[in-house]
Structure formats: C-alpha cells, structure tokens
Enzyme design. Sequence first.
Site, PDB file in Angstrom:
ATOM      1  N   ASP A   1       0.876  -1.176   0.000  1.00 14.28           N
ATOM      2  CA  ASP A   1       0.000   0.000   0.000  1.00 14.28           C
ATOM      3  C   ASP A   1       0.915   1.228   0.000  1.00 14.28           C
ATOM      4  O   ASP A   1       1.422   1.615   1.047  1.00 14.28           O
ATOM      5  CB  ASP A   1      -0.888  -0.052   1.242  1.00 14.28           C
TER       6      ASP A   1
ATOM      7  N   GLU B   1      -1.061  10.219 -11.864  1.00 10.12           N
ATOM      8  CA  GLU B   1      -0.367  11.020 -10.868  1.00 10.12           C
ATOM      9  C   GLU B   1       0.076  10.096  -9.744  1.00 10.12           C
ATOM     10  O   GLU B   1      -0.733   9.408  -9.132  1.00 10.12           O
ATOM     11  CB  GLU B   1      -1.251  12.135 -10.294  1.00 10.12           C
TER      12      GLU B   1
ATOM     13  N   ASP C   1      -5.344   1.727  -5.622  1.00 13.12           N
ATOM     14  CA  ASP C   1      -4.776   1.577  -4.286  1.00 13.12           C
ATOM     15  C   ASP C   1      -4.843   0.098  -3.920  1.00 13.12           C
ATOM     16  O   ASP C   1      -4.951  -0.752  -4.797  1.00 13.12           O
ATOM     17  CB  ASP C   1      -5.555   2.465  -3.302  1.00 13.12           C
TER      18      ASP C   1
END
Length: 341
Positions: free
Chosen positions: A189, A218, A239
């Site tokens: 993560d 980004e 994510d």
Amino acid sequence: MKTKKYVEYMVEETKKILAIDSPSGYTAEVADYVMKAYQKLGYEPKLTTKGGVLVALGGKDKKNAVMLEAHIDTLGAMVAQIKSDGRLRVTPIGGMNANNAEAENCRIHTRFGKKVYEGTLQLANASIHVNGDYNDKKRTFDETEIVLDEKVHSREDVEALGIMTGDIVCFDPRTTVTESGYIKSRFLDDKLSVGILLGYARYLKEENVTPERMIYFEEVGHGGAASIPEGVTEVISVDMGCVGDGLACEETQVSICAKDSHGPYHYDVVTGLIAAAKREELDFAVDVYPHYGSDADVALTAGYDVRHGLIGAGVYASHGYERSHVDGVKNTFKLLCAYLG
C-alpha cells in the site's frame, strides 16, 4: 497481448520501488526513480511543486479525461526525542503501528550530511529475562524506542552523530516473492499500484493502444488534492484492495470498492468497472471498506467536480507486513485495460 511479460515487469518494478525509502514527506528519491521509469517508456512526466509525478499517457477525448492516482509515499516514523540514554523516541508517519513494528529494523536518515544510521524498534527494556512486565506492556510509540546500532550511551553521543529531532525513520520492507506467486512486503500500500500503473503505461506504448479518453497518471505523495489537469472528469484511485473478515476479496483478485469511510463511490463508475470485469471474465470482488480513505476521496474533498472510483489488487494485513499475489496484479492490470482501453 502477452500479459505475462507485463505482470513480470510490474512485479520487478514494484520490488525496485519498495527498496527506496519514502515515508510521507520524504519522497524525492522515489519520485525521481518513477520519473526516469516513465521516461524510459517514452513518456514526458512532470514533477509537481509538492513532489508528485504527473504524466499524460494520451487518448482521444481530452474533455472527458480520466486520471489514475497511486501514492508513492509509505508509512514510517520521525525522531521525536533523543532520550538521555541514547535511545530514540519516535512519532509515527501515516498509520504505522507499534504493535507490528516491534523488532523491525529501520534506518534513520539525518537531515544534514546525508548520513544514514541503522537501528531497531524495540519495546523499552526489551529483554524478557529482565523485564517482568514484558507480556503486559501495551505496544505504543511511547512504550517503544529505536535502539541505534552505534556505540552511544547518552543524548550527546547521538547528537554527535548528526541525528536530531525531525529526522526521518524508514522501516525495512522485507520484500519477497514466493514460488507460489505471493508478494510479501511492507508498503504494498501503495507501491504495488505504482508498479501496476507503470505496467499499464508500458502496455499502451508497446501495443500501440490509443484509449478513447485521455488518460493521466499522478503518483502522489500527500493525497490527490492538486494537479488534476483541465478536462479530467473522472478520478480513479488505484490503491490496495482490502482483505479481511466480512469482505469478499482475496489477494488473487482485483477489488472494486463500492463505499469506504467517506461514503459511496460514484455509482456509474462502480457499475462501469464491474461491467468491464464481468465482460473480461476477471477474478474480482466488490466490497465496502470499513476503515479507509483514498486519493480519489481527497480529490473530492479538495473541491474537484469529478466522478470517482477505487480499485486495487487484494492486500492482506494492511499497514503491517502485507501480502498480495501476482494474480491480483494481473487482474488489476486487465481491469484497467478493459475499462480504459
């Protein structure tokens, strides 16, 4: 398309990125690596003022563009006090938890002189043969300390090394990939997703794919609250997918989040992601994350008028010694290809 070569590339890039220390606020080195990785692929990334990496991947419709966001920063700590005996009290950066950081090796990056020292986070008075309260002590950052691997016995000894309050503490990721395909490391993560986005960028170049919509990446270091280009109508955070009790996702799957702590994700985006996953017969799960916030959430909080979504490879033991799988990487990559082109 030879999916295997892209998955192998994503895993190798992830390993390299994980090896670069980068707690929140200390991301210059990893941003430089990611910039160069995109340049090698033939893109022209830009470094934002706050240190994120912004890159345009191309696409036909610039007025209905999509931004994919992943974060290059990790958990870590900061020196909060040099104690009288030469040990260091630290304060966590991000959600670093003392319960699973105990006995972890770490590096202390001094602010001046570019010197790096090694140490270990230990419970204060960590010898069980000496400390009769060892089992009962609560593991917090007030009850633990960094033991430096230097011959120091006082605050003055430590200060003489150049260590001071405010120095960054970086924990060993201990990255390994098993023969069965499991990826184990701290900070998957969200560095695993950074590797996945690099793989998707390589796929677009090598397969000569021009998506229907303009796509931007980004790689942020403080949350997706800035640098969203004009024309972006949709932000998708790439994510980690949560794995745990009450959730359907496993490490081998791609997770599509329908709702997190901030509320539901955009209905049409979630529906589109599910439809793409079904169309390609991907191994996926749809879940509600009970304790979670994403860069896409931050973009909405910052006031951007965009639709938002969240996907990611399944990751177990979040904010600890995390585990995912190459199949989770593959399914996440294939979902990006199916949803975006």
